[in-house]
Design an enzyme around this catalytic site. Structure first.
Site, PDB file in Angstrom:
ATOM      1  N   ASP A  16     -52.467 132.731  23.741  1.00 56.51           N
ATOM      2  CA  ASP A  16     -51.605 132.734  22.559  1.00 56.51           C
ATOM      3  C   ASP A  16     -51.720 134.127  21.952  1.00 56.51           C
ATOM      4  OD1 ASP A  16     -50.015 131.969  20.355  1.00 56.51           O
ATOM      5  OD2 ASP A  16     -51.792 131.419  19.205  1.00 56.51           O
ATOM      6  N   GLU A  76     -47.822 132.186  25.799  1.00 51.45           N
ATOM      7  CA  GLU A  76     -46.795 131.769  24.853  1.00 51.45           C
ATOM      8  C   GLU A  76     -45.887 132.945  24.552  1.00 51.45           C
ATOM      9  OE1 GLU A  76     -46.709 130.389  20.263  1.00 51.45           O
ATOM     10  OE2 GLU A  76     -47.954 129.159  21.572  1.00 51.45           O
ATOM     11  N   ASP A 151     -55.346 129.071  16.960  1.00 56.14           N
ATOM     12  CA  ASP A 151     -54.888 130.016  17.987  1.00 56.14           C
ATOM     13  C   ASP A 151     -55.476 129.637  19.350  1.00 56.14           C
ATOM     14  OD1 ASP A 151     -53.570 132.283  16.243  1.00 56.14           O
ATOM     15  OD2 ASP A 151     -55.484 131.793  15.279  1.00 56.14           O
TER      16      ASP A 151
END
Length: 191
Positions: A16, A76, A151
């Site tokens: 992420d 992501e 996260d």
């Protein structure tokens, strides 16, 4: 984890991207089951220079890759916001993480945040906490191990989404009927 490395079919690293905090999650895949190997965050707030943060991202992602030896990376995709400067910085952070994987010959797949949320919760607008809760249940993660920043669970979500996508058959043709499918896929039919 009680399994030996010879039983592990695949290791997936999820990332992420972030410029203040970058999350990572590592899954092992054995058959049709995924298990948590590790998850955490890379804290970058203490570095004032954006360029120094990018260097630290490269160092830490490379170190994580060298430690866990992932076969694939799921990352992501940045969502589009109104602040162009923030988007540019986030894109750079993502690019550096991707470069670390490329340098180790690791294939990369990028997923939109809504696709990750749909894969895990069934809702593309799910809150981060909902994603974390579903991952905890699906991967049977203890509350102590879930005591991480969101996260990290977002990164684990990217890895889990990739795991789910691996199991979906990819077809290059459309079939007119089941009979048409069977005639073109006789090797997949078992009596």
């Amino acid at each position: 984890m009680a399994r030996t490395n010879s039983q592990i079919e695949k290791i997936i690293l999820g990332v992420d991207p972030g410029t203040n905090v970058m999350g990572y999650g590592v899954l092992s895949v054995v058959g049709n089951k995924a298990e948590l190997v590790a998850m955490g965050t890379i804290e970058l707030k203490k570095y004032e220079s954006h360029y120094l943060r990018l260097g630290k991202i490269f160092e830490r992602i490379t170190s994580i890759i060298d430690s866990y030896k992932p076969d694939e990376m799921a990352i992501e995709a940045p969502f589009f916001g109104k602040n162009v400067q923030s988007m540019l910085k986030l894109g750079r952070a993502q690019g550096v993480a991707i470069t670390a994987a490329i340098m180790r010959d690791i294939p990369i797949t990028e997923y939109e945040p809504s696709k990750i949320k749909i894969a895990i919760t069934g809702n593309g607008n799910a809150a981060k906490e909902q994603v974390a809760g579903m991952l905890q249940r699906m991967l049977k993660i203890s509350k102590e191990d879930m005591n991480v920043q969101l996260d990290a669970t977002d990164a684990l979500g990217a890895a889990y989404c990739h795991f789910i996508q691996m199991g979906m058959p990819k077809t290059e043709h459309k079939f007119s009927s089941w009979k048409d499918y069977i005639s073109k896929n006789s090797d997949k039919i078992h009596n």
